[in-house]
Motif scaffolding. Sequence first.
Motif: not given
Length: 401
Positions: A201-209, A227-230, A236-246
């Motif tokens: 039940g935690q947000d996911l962050w992904f980072s790269a260069k 993968l996130y979109r499909s 994630f929305t149902q669970k109230g968490i988010s994914y973001f790339y930075t």
Amino acid sequence: MARIKMNPIAEMDGDEMTRVLWRMIKEELICPYVELNTEYYDLGLKNRDETGDRVTLEAAEATRRLKVGVKCATITPDAKRAEEYGLKELWKSPNATIRAALDGTVFRAPILTERIKPYVPGWTRPITIARHAYGDVYKAAEYRVPAAGKAELVFTSDKGETVRLEIARFKGPGVIQGMHNIDASIESFARACFEYSLSAGQDLWFSAKDTISKVYDGEFRDVFERLYRSEYAERFTQKGISYFYTLIDDAVSRVIRSEGGFVWACKNYDGDVMSDLVSTAFGSLGMMTSVLVSPDGCFEYEAAHGTVQRHYYRWLKGEKTSTNPVATIFAWSGALRKRGELDGNGELACFAERLEAACVGAINDGVMTEDLAKLCSDGKVRSVDTAGYMKEVRRRLDLNA
Ligand code: NAP
Ligand code: MG
């Protein structure tokens, strides 16, 4: 009281001080309460050498078959160790072998207690680092360039088509490294991260260069996004968490300013380094847990630290050491809980909870090993050796048996 019964897990013994802890934990904190059922593999360096490292592969296979494994820290041999142990070969890191065999992702999370304040005061919730466990610099070909010449990247397809790219024109000596990754592994990594975030039940962050490494890191970014979109956006929305790339640069600055409570997915090298940084900032290496999760649902638990060599040499001389056993105990409790969850063995899962609560309870009440006592400025603290700490945990387990 009758001891709790369980189905087998894969047990991987290890080296030095953690091997000493391993035995104490089993004898003092598990076997009195659980009819421990394991397939035992001795990954101690001596036995790896004697078996030509076959034992590591067998242990990985057992983890895959039994779905749950628990591993003690092991020595990754270097030239010095080869001499110390009279090795036939410089065996690969067992962790690297097991990760490769399971194509797993490693999740590292700190154990938080009320008494130990993180170096970053804003961090009030754990930060879990997910480290991609395949490829990149860990499976690279390296070459020491002796003199002037041209370096090229050559790919020959199975059909015989060849692609050549210039890497560099050397005017003198230098170094080259060729590394790779594969879509299937990046996808399993992404999948393991999305699944782990959902279950925690935690947000996911992904980072790269991806600004510099447009193709290589860009591929990682795109696989996650696709993968996130499909498959995951809705869940994630149902669970109230988010994914973001930075970008990784942005990620490190955000992580420092955050309050924690999220999963930070990192490429292999970033995850190696950032997990050491994050675990140190949360207090002690002795309080960092690690679990390898494979895309087909196998779980291998261990402590994030090594074999604590310096303490071992003191122990060999007969000195008492104050080595923190908490992360290794949590490796056991993690494996027992997972075994319990997978088998619907509530008693076993409940024992795992009690064991963890006893460890944290002791620390919150001021009984802790030296590494933690040093970090505790407020209130009464009793700094104890390893045996003293275990005894306190045992007392607490017996109190609410
Ligand atoms: P380490 O075992 O993690 O220990 C480094 C230092 O951190 C220790 O000397 C100690 O500091 C402190 N520390 C770590 N764990 C602690 C604990 N549980 N309680 C108290 N203090 C703790 O790393 P290392 O000494 O660099 O490596 C030793 C061996 O471990 C190497 O052969 C390496 O290959 C192997 N290793 C294995 C794994 C693994 O199997 N997962 C991971 C990393 C390293 P003080 O001495 O200042 O008290
Ligand atoms: Mg590291």
